[in-house]
Structure formats: C-alpha cells, structure tokens
Design a protein around this motif. Structure first.
Motif, PDB file in Angstrom:
ATOM      1  N   GLY A  40       0.826  -1.199   0.000  1.00 23.10           N
ATOM      2  CA  GLY A  40       0.000   0.000   0.000  1.00 23.10           C
ATOM      3  C   GLY A  40       0.856   1.243   0.000  1.00 23.10           C
ATOM      4  N   HIS A  41       0.268   2.331   0.432  1.00 24.23           N
ATOM      5  CA  HIS A  41       0.942   3.608   0.319  1.00 24.23           C
ATOM      6  C   HIS A  41       1.337   4.180   1.673  1.00 24.23           C
ATOM      7  N   GLY A  42       0.597   5.102   2.240  1.00 21.34           N
ATOM      8  CA  GLY A  42       1.088   5.666   3.491  1.00 21.34           C
ATOM      9  C   GLY A  42       0.029   6.353   4.310  1.00 21.34           C
ATOM     10  N   PHE A  43       0.455   6.771   5.520  1.00 22.64           N
ATOM     11  CA  PHE A  43      -0.464   7.377   6.470  1.00 22.64           C
ATOM     12  C   PHE A  43       0.165   8.586   7.143  1.00 22.64           C
ATOM     13  N   GLU A 167      -9.153  10.054  -5.332  1.00 22.67           N
ATOM     14  CA  GLU A 167      -7.730  10.287  -5.092  1.00 22.67           C
ATOM     15  C   GLU A 167      -6.879   9.353  -5.941  1.00 22.67           C
ATOM     16  N   VAL A 168      -5.750   9.876  -6.359  1.00 28.55           N
ATOM     17  CA  VAL A 168      -4.694   9.069  -6.935  1.00 28.55           C
ATOM     18  C   VAL A 168      -3.528   9.135  -5.955  1.00 28.55           C
ATOM     19  N   VAL A 169      -3.034   7.965  -5.532  1.00 31.92           N
ATOM     20  CA  VAL A 169      -1.979   7.902  -4.516  1.00 31.92           C
ATOM     21  C   VAL A 169      -0.816   7.083  -5.063  1.00 31.92           C
ATOM     22  N   ASN A 170       0.399   7.564  -4.799  1.00 28.64           N
ATOM     23  CA  ASN A 170       1.574   6.856  -5.303  1.00 28.64           C
ATOM     24  C   ASN A 170       2.771   7.172  -4.419  1.00 28.64           C
ATOM     25  N   ILE A 171       3.820   6.394  -4.586  1.00 27.04           N
ATOM     26  CA  ILE A 171       5.084   6.595  -3.868  1.00 27.04           C
ATOM     27  C   ILE A 171       6.204   6.682  -4.892  1.00 27.04           C
ATOM     28  N   ILE A 172       7.126   7.611  -4.675  1.00 22.81           N
ATOM     29  CA  ILE A 172       8.296   7.728  -5.532  1.00 22.81           C
ATOM     30  C   ILE A 172       9.546   7.616  -4.677  1.00 22.81           C
ATOM     31  N   GLN A 173      10.495   6.808  -5.148  1.00 22.08           N
ATOM     32  CA  GLN A 173      11.784   6.728  -4.478  1.00 22.08           C
ATOM     33  C   GLN A 173      12.772   7.569  -5.277  1.00 22.08           C
ATOM     34  N   ASN A 174      13.138   8.708  -4.697  1.00 24.09           N
ATOM     35  CA  ASN A 174      14.015   9.660  -5.378  1.00 24.09           C
ATOM     36  C   ASN A 174      14.625  10.561  -4.311  1.00 24.09           C
ATOM     37  N   LYS A 175      15.905  10.377  -4.026  1.00 22.26           N
ATOM     38  CA  LYS A 175      16.525  11.103  -2.921  1.00 22.26           C
ATOM     39  C   LYS A 175      16.591  12.602  -3.177  1.00 22.26           C
ATOM     40  N   ALA A 176      16.814  13.001  -4.418  1.00 24.73           N
ATOM     41  CA  ALA A 176      16.907  14.434  -4.727  1.00 24.73           C
ATOM     42  C   ALA A 176      15.582  15.133  -4.422  1.00 24.73           C
ATOM     43  N   ILE A 177      14.487  14.507  -4.804  1.00 27.30           N
ATOM     44  CA  ILE A 177      13.173  15.090  -4.515  1.00 27.30           C
ATOM     45  C   ILE A 177      12.903  15.060  -3.016  1.00 27.30           C
ATOM     46  N   ALA A 178      13.256  13.955  -2.349  1.00 27.29           N
ATOM     47  CA  ALA A 178      13.054  13.873  -0.899  1.00 27.29           C
ATOM     48  C   ALA A 178      13.845  14.952  -0.168  1.00 27.29           C
ATOM     49  N   GLU A 222     -11.383   3.993 -14.112  1.00 29.42           N
ATOM     50  CA  GLU A 222     -10.389   2.932 -13.963  1.00 29.42           C
ATOM     51  C   GLU A 222      -9.679   2.748 -15.297  1.00 29.42           C
ATOM     52  N   CYS A 223      -8.367   2.833 -15.287  1.00 22.77           N
ATOM     53  CA  CYS A 223      -7.634   2.750 -16.552  1.00 22.77           C
ATOM     54  C   CYS A 223      -6.260   2.181 -16.277  1.00 22.77           C
ATOM     55  N   SER A 224      -5.513   1.942 -17.335  1.00 21.29           N
ATOM     56  CA  SER A 224      -4.167   1.404 -17.185  1.00 21.29           C
ATOM     57  C   SER A 224      -3.265   2.423 -16.507  1.00 21.29           C
ATOM     58  N   ALA A 225      -2.174   1.928 -15.928  1.00 19.42           N
ATOM     59  CA  ALA A 225      -1.210   2.819 -15.285  1.00 19.42           C
ATOM     60  C   ALA A 225      -0.653   3.832 -16.283  1.00 19.42           C
ATOM     61  N   GLU A 226      -0.415   3.378 -17.511  1.00 18.58           N
ATOM     62  CA  GLU A 226       0.129   4.270 -18.547  1.00 18.58           C
ATOM     63  C   GLU A 226      -0.835   5.410 -18.858  1.00 18.58           C
ATOM     64  N   ASN A 227      -2.105   5.085 -19.013  1.00 18.46           N
ATOM     65  CA  ASN A 227      -3.088   6.125 -19.320  1.00 18.46           C
ATOM     66  C   ASN A 227      -3.310   7.060 -18.132  1.00 18.46           C
ATOM     67  N   LEU A 228      -3.244   6.498 -16.930  1.00 17.76           N
ATOM     68  CA  LEU A 228      -3.403   7.335 -15.747  1.00 17.76           C
ATOM     69  C   LEU A 228      -2.246   8.326 -15.631  1.00 17.76           C
ATOM     70  N   HIS A 256      -2.478   3.874  -6.980  1.00 17.12           N
ATOM     71  CA  HIS A 256      -3.812   3.506  -6.507  1.00 17.12           C
ATOM     72  C   HIS A 256      -4.797   4.619  -6.836  1.00 17.12           C
ATOM     73  N   LEU A 257      -5.853   4.272  -7.567  1.00 14.79           N
ATOM     74  CA  LEU A 257      -6.957   5.190  -7.838  1.00 14.79           C
ATOM     75  C   LEU A 257      -8.081   4.841  -6.873  1.00 14.79           C
ATOM     76  N   TRP A 258      -8.436   5.792  -6.042  1.00 15.99           N
ATOM     77  CA  TRP A 258      -9.333   5.539  -4.914  1.00 15.99           C
ATOM     78  C   TRP A 258     -10.600   6.365  -5.069  1.00 15.99           C
ATOM     79  N   ASN A 259     -11.728   5.670  -5.273  1.00 14.77           N
ATOM     80  CA  ASN A 259     -13.029   6.326  -5.222  1.00 14.77           C
ATOM     81  C   ASN A 259     -13.544   6.222  -3.788  1.00 14.77           C
ATOM     82  N   VAL A 260     -13.843   7.347  -3.185  1.00  7.77           N
ATOM     83  CA  VAL A 260     -14.119   7.403  -1.753  1.00  7.77           C
ATOM     84  C   VAL A 260     -15.620   7.281  -1.479  1.00  7.77           C
TER      85      VAL A 260
END
Length: 358
Positions: A40-43, A167-178, A222-228, A256-260
């Motif tokens: 999953g993602h985060g809290f 919501e669209v939720v994602n995680i990126i691993q990138n030290k420069a951005i962090a 709901e769509c592919s990751a590429e289209n999203l 993750h595309l989340w319909n609430v």
C-alpha cells in the motif's frame, strides 16, 4: 477468556491482534488476500495515534521506518505560499512498513491468508470459512475495510454513497526530490478549488504523493497505469515545477486510484457476537487523516472492555458508547473539510489543516 476470530489483517486487524497478544487472549486472524498483497501507500498519524502505537511497537523501531513532519505548508498551484502551520508530532509512514511492524509480534500460525470469511445465512451472527466450515471462535472482530461485506450482510438496509472526491496515490523513491521537500507536508491547491496535490516524505529517499479530484469536474475512470500517468501529466502540467516532475519520474505499477465512499448513517458497532472496528465500523473520508488513529483507539478500547467485562454484550456496548461520539465528530469534520476542498481558494477558510483534531 473466550476465543476471538479477527477478520482482516490490515491496520485495524493487526492492531487488535497486538492488543490481544498483550493480554494473552486467544485469537486467530483471517485475511482474504495474499500476504505479499498487503502493501500500500502511506499514512499521517497525529500524536494521539502515536501514543497508542507506542504501546505495541517500540518507539525507536517506529522512527527507523517513518518520519516526523515539521510543518504544513499550503501553496497555490503555481507555488505561492498561502499559509504555514507547525505540526505537533505528526508522523508519516508507509502502509507497508506499518503493516510489517504490526505483524512482527504475531506468530505466523495465528494468521491465515487467502481465506475469505462469509456470513452463515442460516444462523444470524455466525461466520464460516470459504469451504463452509464454521469458524471456531466465540467472538468475531471484523476489520475487513470500508466496504465490509460482513457489515453489509448484517445491516442490509445500510446506504453507502460515493463522496464528491477521488484520489490518486503513489510513492516515488528519489533522494533528490526527498531532500528538496525537507520534512514538510506540502499541499498545492488550484485556485478554482476541487484539485490538490499533496507531498510528504516517508524516508530519506521516499516520498508519498497524492492528488485529490472533484470527481464531478475531473472524470477519472479505472484505466491502465500508462493512461493514468498521461492524464496526471496533462492535468498538472502548468503547476509548480515540483509537481509535474514528481508525476513524470514516478513509476505507476503500484499507483492507486481511490473512489471514496461513506456511510450515510453509522450502523451499530456490533450485533450478537460480531463487533466491528476501524473502517469496517466507520469509514472516514481521507480529509480527516484519522484512519490509523481511530483503528488503534478502537482496538485498545475493545480489548480493554473484553478484559474487564465478563459479559460480551456489556463489553461491546461500552466500546461503542466510548468510541461512537468521537467518530461522529470526525465524520462531521471530514464533511466540512470536503466542502472546503470543493470551494475556490478565495472562499476557503484560511490555514485549514487537513487533519481532524478533537
């Protein structure tokens, strides 16, 4: 003490198991998904939630897997600072890390994965394994999420409605951005309302990002990751450069595309020998940032009364009486925050913090 079946091995189910473990109460957890699917993602976890978490996870261990945020900064979509507010020990952690930390105290033989629990249509309040076998338990603690199948089977007249936000939720691993975002919770808002982009650091090289959409203005299917990804790039292309950079550099294999959804009206928190905790009892829309804290408090409270009271119904009633007023408060706050989100920026309350505090 009676034997307890816990349905669901997410945050609320594992929290419940940890509190039961502390009191040496017999239990078994049933989870419908594979163990490796429980990522999953985060809290965001406010200080109050951390106080409950420290009772079942070592504080130093927690700090190795998450990050305290210093302040909340609200921006316009072009990067103008609109407001700043110091944060009081708000902790950010990935769902994967928190799940693993909660699971470390649970013996493997106490969790069964890939097992769907179903209600017994012939016996009200009884639950069965997917092969039709009765569950060997006196009490069932249900923690199977906001769209709980067991809750719907027991409270057949309930109404769930889709909230005007996705919501669209994602995680990126990138030290420069962090490194660039420090330890701040950054949130960019479109001037016309109904569109935001939030960024927060989970670790030295890991950033959680999420975008909130008014789903009447922005139709995300709901769509592919590429289209999203293409959709996200197009919607946020003229925002502050950090936003499109994060969107472009992220991988979308776990997006993750989340319909609430929310309950129109809360059900009772229990029926017969079945009791609900966390999102299964009371779905909270994400504006509250109270999902983890509420799950922890539910688990703590329910365990306390199961220990103190010989009569199960008395324990359930005391648990509901204690927890329901606070949940109703957070539901009202969440709806207020949702209304603010939908308004143009100039009509929104200044410096509004995206966390519901009681």
């Amino acid at each position: 003490m009676k034997k307890i079946a816990v349905v669901g091995a997410g945050i609320s189910g594992l929290s419940m198991a940890n509190y039961l473990e502390k009191h040496k109460i017999d239990y078994h957890i049933y989870e419908r998904r594979k163990k490796e699917d429980l990522a999953g993602h985060g809290f965001l976890i406010p200080q109050e939630g951390m106080d409950y978490l420290y009772q079942i996870i070592d504080s130093e261990l927690l700090l190795q897997h998450g990050n305290f945020l210093k302040k909340y900064i609200q921006y316009s979509h072009t990067g103008k600072i609109l407001a700043e507010k110091e944060l009081n020990n708000v902790f950010a952690i990935s769902r994967h890390s928190l799940i693993n930390l909660l699971a470390q105290n649970i013996a493997p033989e106490k969790i069964t994965y890939e097992e769907t629990i179903i209600p017994d249509e012939q016996q009200d309040g009884k639950l069965k394994l997917s092969d039709g076998t009765d569950i060997d338990a006196d009490i069932a603690v249900i923690s199977d999420g906001s769209r709980s199948r067991i809750r719907r089977s027991l409270f057949k007249n309930e109404t769930m409605r889709m909230v005007r936000e996705s919501e669209v939720v994602n995680i990126i691993q990138n030290k420069a951005i962090a490194d660039a975002i420090d330890n701040d919770f950054m949130k960019f808002h479109h001037e016309e309302g109904g569109l935001t982009f939030g960024i927060l650091k989970l670790a030295d090289d890991t950033v959680l990002w999420y975008s909130q959409f008014d789903n009447q203005k922005y139709m995300i299917n709901e769509c592919s990751a590429e289209n999203l990804k293409k959709y996200m790039v197009d919607v946020f292309k003229n925002w502050h450069p950090l936003v499109p950079e994060i969107i472009q550099k992220s991988h979308y294999n776990n997006v993750h595309l989340w319909n609430v959804y929310e309950l129109e009206e809360l059900n009772p928190f229990y029926k017969n020998n079945v009791v609900f905790i966390g999102d299964a009892a009371h779905p909270l829309i994400p504006f509250t940032s109270q999902g983890v804290t509420s799950a922890l408090k539910d688990s703590f409270s329910l365990t306390k009364y199961l220990v103190e009271e010989e009569n199960t119904e008395t324990a359930f009633n005391k648990y509901e009486t204690e927890r329901k007023p606070e949940i109703e408060f957070h539901i009202r706050n969440g709806r207020t925050l949702l209304k603010q989100f939908l308004l143009p920026l100039h009509q929104q309350t200044e410096n509004i913090l995206p966390i519901s505090y009681k």
